[in-house]
Design an enzyme around this catalytic site. Structure first.
Site, PDB file in Angstrom:
ATOM      1  N   THR A  30       0.825  -1.209   0.000  1.00  0.00           N
ATOM      2  CA  THR A  30       0.000   0.000   0.000  1.00  0.00           C
ATOM      3  C   THR A  30       0.858   1.258   0.000  1.00  0.00           C
ATOM      4  O   THR A  30       0.397   2.311  -0.413  1.00  0.00           O
ATOM      5  CB  THR A  30      -0.887   0.043   1.261  1.00  0.00           C
ATOM      6  OG1 THR A  30      -0.051  -0.227   2.393  1.00  0.00           O
ATOM      7  CG2 THR A  30      -2.005  -0.989   1.201  1.00  0.00           C
ATOM      8  N   ASP A  31       2.113   1.161   0.480  1.00  0.00           N
ATOM      9  CA  ASP A  31       2.871   2.405   0.727  1.00  0.00           C
ATOM     10  C   ASP A  31       3.146   3.193  -0.546  1.00  0.00           C
ATOM     11  O   ASP A  31       2.935   4.405  -0.594  1.00  0.00           O
ATOM     12  CB  ASP A  31       4.153   2.148   1.541  1.00  0.00           C
ATOM     13  CG  ASP A  31       5.157   1.216   0.892  1.00  0.00           C
ATOM     14  OD1 ASP A  31       4.807   0.541  -0.096  1.00  0.00           O
ATOM     15  OD2 ASP A  31       6.313   1.166   1.382  1.00  0.00           O
TER      16      ASP A  31
ATOM     17  N   ALA B 219      15.022 -11.620   4.340  1.00  0.00           N
ATOM     18  CA  ALA B 219      13.905 -12.179   5.111  1.00  0.00           C
ATOM     19  C   ALA B 219      12.661 -11.304   5.046  1.00  0.00           C
ATOM     20  O   ALA B 219      11.647 -11.589   5.676  1.00  0.00           O
ATOM     21  CB  ALA B 219      14.334 -12.382   6.560  1.00  0.00           C
ATOM     22  N   GLY B 220      12.747 -10.197   4.300  1.00  0.00           N
ATOM     23  CA  GLY B 220      11.588  -9.306   4.180  1.00  0.00           C
ATOM     24  C   GLY B 220      11.383  -8.441   5.401  1.00  0.00           C
ATOM     25  O   GLY B 220      10.297  -7.912   5.627  1.00  0.00           O
TER      26      GLY B 220
ATOM     27  N   SER C 156      13.558  -5.850   6.032  1.00  0.00           N
ATOM     28  CA  SER C 156      14.197  -4.564   5.714  1.00  0.00           C
ATOM     29  C   SER C 156      15.612  -4.387   6.228  1.00  0.00           C
ATOM     30  O   SER C 156      15.955  -3.355   6.799  1.00  0.00           O
ATOM     31  CB  SER C 156      13.354  -3.410   6.248  1.00  0.00           C
ATOM     32  OG  SER C 156      12.344  -3.154   5.363  1.00  0.00           O
ATOM     33  N   SER C 157      16.446  -5.383   5.964  1.00  0.00           N
ATOM     34  CA  SER C 157      17.850  -5.196   6.322  1.00  0.00           C
ATOM     35  C   SER C 157      18.435  -4.011   5.554  1.00  0.00           C
ATOM     36  O   SER C 157      19.260  -3.264   6.086  1.00  0.00           O
ATOM     37  CB  SER C 157      18.649  -6.467   6.037  1.00  0.00           C
ATOM     38  OG  SER C 157      18.482  -6.861   4.696  1.00  0.00           O
TER      39      SER C 157
ATOM     40  N   GLU D 216      17.349   3.675  -2.255  1.00  0.00           N
ATOM     41  CA  GLU D 216      16.767   2.432  -2.810  1.00  0.00           C
ATOM     42  C   GLU D 216      16.375   2.652  -4.275  1.00  0.00           C
ATOM     43  O   GLU D 216      16.600   1.789  -5.127  1.00  0.00           O
ATOM     44  CB  GLU D 216      15.510   2.009  -2.031  1.00  0.00           C
ATOM     45  CG  GLU D 216      15.738   1.671  -0.586  1.00  0.00           C
ATOM     46  CD  GLU D 216      16.016   0.185  -0.326  1.00  0.00           C
ATOM     47  OE1 GLU D 216      16.006  -0.611  -1.277  1.00  0.00           O
ATOM     48  OE2 GLU D 216      16.268  -0.138   0.851  1.00  0.00           O
TER      49      GLU D 216
ATOM     50  N   ASP E  69       9.191   1.200   4.987  1.00  0.00           N
ATOM     51  CA  ASP E  69      10.312   0.606   5.723  1.00  0.00           C
ATOM     52  C   ASP E  69      11.121   1.685   6.443  1.00  0.00           C
ATOM     53  O   ASP E  69      11.426   1.580   7.635  1.00  0.00           O
ATOM     54  CB  ASP E  69      11.263  -0.131   4.770  1.00  0.00           C
ATOM     55  CG  ASP E  69      10.571  -1.212   3.967  1.00  0.00           C
ATOM     56  OD1 ASP E  69       9.472  -1.631   4.373  1.00  0.00           O
ATOM     57  OD2 ASP E  69      11.126  -1.637   2.946  1.00  0.00           O
TER      58      ASP E  69
ATOM     59  N   TYR F 194       8.566  -6.612  -8.444  1.00  0.00           N
ATOM     60  CA  TYR F 194       8.114  -5.546  -7.539  1.00  0.00           C
ATOM     61  C   TYR F 194       7.807  -4.280  -8.340  1.00  0.00           C
ATOM     62  O   TYR F 194       6.733  -3.686  -8.214  1.00  0.00           O
ATOM     63  CB  TYR F 194       9.190  -5.272  -6.480  1.00  0.00           C
ATOM     64  CG  TYR F 194       8.792  -4.231  -5.456  1.00  0.00           C
ATOM     65  CD1 TYR F 194       8.169  -4.588  -4.274  1.00  0.00           C
ATOM     66  CD2 TYR F 194       9.048  -2.867  -5.671  1.00  0.00           C
ATOM     67  CE1 TYR F 194       7.803  -3.634  -3.326  1.00  0.00           C
ATOM     68  CE2 TYR F 194       8.684  -1.916  -4.743  1.00  0.00           C
ATOM     69  CZ  TYR F 194       8.067  -2.294  -3.564  1.00  0.00           C
ATOM     70  OH  TYR F 194       7.709  -1.338  -2.631  1.00  0.00           O
TER      71      TYR F 194
END
Ligand code: GLA
Length: 379
Positions: free
Chosen positions: A34-35, A118-119, A121-122, A155, A166, A216
């Site tokens: 949604t973001d 892992a989803g 947000s590293s 990003e 995130d 994505y």
């Protein structure tokens, strides 16, 4: 790997005492994809951390990533250095320079406990932690929101057209609180949760996901194409937040089935976030659990960002009465499941799940017990 260890490694390398910072990972209770559509999300920072030991330096950058056993030296105007983590840091420096804050050098050692891919947000923990530290060390006087936007820009430079959830969660979170984030107005409200004898857990599928995957960006582009059309049809529409289900329905024939399905998911997901936030606040764990499970159905069948390993685990969890709800989190195609589970049953459920999962896919999932935590901090 803890902050003390990172500090010691820095001292050994550079014979000086660094400043120390800590950036958390994040989960998103609900509000998947949604973001970037300027909707709502319900994230919180968790007790998995990246630590940065860092000091300004006269000439150039000298950065060691302990988890990878890699050390990189570069100048701001060099091309992006090679390992991916260094590219993220370089992208942060470029984003800062573009805003009029050229940084000439620093020395840093980084490392931590956030599992990669892992989803949770590293990468945003890395960019937000780095930018937060630079803001402090060089006294740039940037606000948390400005830091979040710079981290998001980094990003984007690396080719992921992500939203701001995130970065926002990693910077603004507070321990024992959940953030109801409004990505249109870039504002949030905090509230406490009352889970009584239930707990959130993460189960890492250990299927590595990569957000740079074009899937994505494809989702982002599909939503934008529907919005562009609706803007022309209805003057009141500026973002997908102005689009009702009935407006989408009215123009259904203008869209492919896929466009329609994706955007319908987003509109319904925004409603679910608000419903889930209310349920959580009232302590209605059953309604909350049901709502996050509906989100997973949407992500699986409508938005199509899940994967067979995650769906296998979700199907198993659905059969267990003390699991009130479960969904995949993050960008998708792997990573973690978030589940709301009766606390006493966590071990036994995990053991059963691990056994059938290993039998089917030949590798094991990890259980991550979590609690909410503060956003980026200096230590
Ligand atoms: C990733 C992106 C976020 C968000 C989520 C899905 O974590 O970085 O901006 O879109 O996926 O909700």
């Amino acid at each position: 790997m803890n902050a003390k260890k990172i500090q010691e490694i820095y001292k050994e390398l550079f014979q000086e005492t660094p400043k120390l910072f800590r950036a958390p990972a994040r989960i998103n209770l609900i509000g998947g994809h949604t973001d970037y559509n300027l909707g709502y999300a319900l994230p919180m920072a968790i007790n998995k951390h990246l630590f940065l030991a860092i000091n300004p330096h006269d000439s150039g950058f000298d950065i060691t990533a302990v988890n990878f056993e890699e050390r990189v030296r570069f100048q701001l105007n060099n091309n992006a250095p090679d390992p991916l983590w260094a590219k993220y840091l370089h992208a942060c420096l470029i984003a800062l320079a573009q805003q009029g804050y050229p940084i000439s050098g620093l020395r840093a050692v980084i490392g931590g406990t956030i599992p990669l891919g892992a989803g949770i947000s590293s990468s945003a923990a890395l960019t937000c932690g780095f930018l937060y530290a630079i803001n402090d060390l060089f006294d740039l006087k940037l606000s948390l929101l400005e830091i979040a936007k710079l981290a998001q820009a980094a990003e984007h430079q690396l080719g992921v057209n992500c939203g701001i959830m995130d970065q926002y969660a990693i910077l603004f979170s507070q321990k024992n609180k959940v953030l109801l984030l409004d990505c249109l107005n870039l504002s949030h409200t905090y509230f406490s949760t009352q889970l009584s004898d239930y707990q959130f857990i993460l189960i890492n599928s250990n299927v590595p996901h990569s957000l740079t995957e074009s899937a994505y960006n494809d989702r982002v582009a599909t939503c934008q194409s529907v919005l562009a059309y609706l803007k022309k049809q209805a003057p009141e529409v500026e973002t997908l937040r102005d689009v009702s289900l009935s407006l989408l329905e009215t123009h259904k024939t203008a869209f492919s089935e896929l466009q329609y399905r994706r955007v319908r998911y987003v509109l319904l997901e925004n409603e679910r976030v608000l419903q889930a936030a209310k349920a959580l606040e009232k302590g209605d764990n059953h309604l909350f659990g049901k709502t996050i499970s509906q989100t997973h159905e949407g992500l699986r069948y409508e938005y199509e960002v899940s994967c067979k390993e995650i769906d296998f685990m979700i199907d198993f969890l659905k059969t267990i009465p003390s699991v009130l709800g479960a969904r995949m989190i993050g960008g998708g195609f792997g990573g973690c499941i978030l589940a709301l589970v009766q606390a006493d049953d966590i071990e036994i459920i995990y053991k059963k799940l691990a056994t059938i999962y290993r039998k089917k896919f030949d590798y094991a999932p990890d259980l991550i017990r979590l609690h909410s935590d503060d956003g980026v901090r200096s230590l």
